[in-house]
Motif scaffolding. Structure first.
Motif, mmCIF file in Angstrom:
data_model
loop_
_atom_site.group_PDB
_atom_site.id
_atom_site.type_symbol
_atom_site.label_atom_id
_atom_site.label_comp_id
_atom_site.label_asym_id
_atom_site.label_seq_id
_atom_site.Cartn_x
_atom_site.Cartn_y
_atom_site.Cartn_z
ATOM 1 N N CYS A 28 29.189 21.447 55.715
ATOM 2 C CA CYS A 28 29.354 22.639 55.826
ATOM 3 C C CYS A 28 28.446 23.250 56.836
ATOM 4 O O CYS A 28 26.945 22.506 57.365
ATOM 5 C CB CYS A 28 28.640 23.423 54.327
ATOM 6 N N CYS A 32 23.633 27.338 52.237
ATOM 7 C CA CYS A 32 22.678 28.178 51.642
ATOM 8 C C CYS A 32 21.742 28.140 50.019
ATOM 9 O O CYS A 32 22.319 26.480 50.152
ATOM 10 C CB CYS A 32 24.249 29.133 50.827
ATOM 11 N N CYS A 35 23.748 26.905 46.722
ATOM 12 C CA CYS A 35 25.288 26.441 46.298
ATOM 13 C C CYS A 35 25.249 24.980 45.695
ATOM 14 O O CYS A 35 23.897 24.312 45.313
ATOM 15 C CB CYS A 35 24.619 24.777 47.923
HETATM 16 S S1 SF4 Z 1 28.143 27.782 49.166
HETATM 17 FE FE1 SF4 Z 1 27.555 25.910 50.183
HETATM 18 S S2 SF4 Z 1 29.467 24.798 50.994
HETATM 19 FE FE2 SF4 Z 1 29.707 27.587 50.354
HETATM 20 S S3 SF4 Z 1 28.818 27.966 52.816
HETATM 21 FE FE3 SF4 Z 1 27.021 27.561 51.436
HETATM 22 S S4 SF4 Z 1 26.672 25.966 52.291
HETATM 23 FE FE4 SF4 Z 1 29.061 25.566 52.199
#
Ligand code: SF4
Length: 235
Positions: A28, A32, A35
């Motif tokens: 990714c 986040c 996540c």
């Molecule tokens: S939630 Fe996880 S998978 Fe989705 S963009 Fe953010 S880091 Fe990437």
């Protein structure tokens, strides 16, 4: 061609319509802190040949009932755009969906080939988005504008206290949605902690301490969107 996948399996209606074979692609471009698939943030899943995946999809086709098909998610699936497109181009009668953060150069290239496009739109405030997730708002909004011109999109807002549930964010979301053509719907996904255990198991610190949003805030967002004729749905 190789494709790197950290999880795969069937899921009903949560990752696009109907019964779907869902491929979680590794890697990714965002980080986040909430996540729910932190094991997919790095590109350390299992490598498959795309031919193997194509065969698997063909043999799974009888299971794609209720308008189902195949979903590529992640991680950020469009980082492996060449592999995805090879699979899509090899299978004419299958319905494809992507779930994406729309923050990659190849987003459009993949999205235009899919029947269903689901995008996480996390914050309309560039500095905050960059600081917390590493994302780039200009890329995301440009991609959303471009894809919305050619097909309907489903936009998801992961609503998180002390990140994007304040009035400034609500104004920003509304302003952006009002600038689109209306070829989209919006779903609010209130914060949850499905990822916490996974972060801890991976030996990573889980830094979201105050993420839950209250019902009044969710209602405020829904009401404001509906007042602006923005279609809000729940899947
Ligand atoms: S939630 Fe996880 S998978 Fe989705 S963009 Fe953010 S880091 Fe990437």
């Amino acid at each position: 061609m190789k494709i790197n996948i950290f999880e795969k399996g069937f899921n009903y209606s949560q990752d696009g319509p109907g019964n779907r074979l869902v491929y979680h692609l590794s890697g990714c471009n965002m980080v986040c802190p909430w996540c729910s698939n932190p094991e997919g943030m790095n590109k350390n899943g299992k490598e498959y040949e795309t031919d193997e995946i194509i065969r698997e999809i063909k043999s799974s086709a009888p299971m794609f009932f209720d308008g189902g098909g195949v979903t590529f998610t992640g991680g950020e699936c469009t980082l492996q755009s060449e592999a995805i497109c090879e699979i899509i181009n090899s299978l004419n009668d299958i319905s494809f969906c992507i779930e994406s953060n729309a923050d990659t150069p190849d987003f459009l290239y993949v999205a235009e080939k899919c029947d269903t496009v689901i995008v996480d739109y996390k914050s309309p405030i560039q500095d905050r988005l960059k600081l917390v997730t590493g994302g780039n708002l200009a890329t995301i909004e440009n991609n959303l504008r471009q894809i919305e011109k050619i097909k309907h999109i489903h936009i998801r807002i992961p609503l998180i206290h002390s990140f994007n549930d304040d009035d400034e964010s609500l104004e920003g979301f509304t302003e952006f949605f009002n600038s689109l053509n209306g070829n989209f719907d919006v779903e609010i996904l209130p914060y949850h902690e499905y990822g916490r255990e996974k972060w801890l198991k991976l030996g990573k610190e889980y830094t979201v301490n105050d993420g839950y949003v209250n019902k009044e805030t969710i209602k405020k967002f829904v009401d404001k969107f509906r007042l602006n004729s923005i279609k809000v749905i729940k899947t």
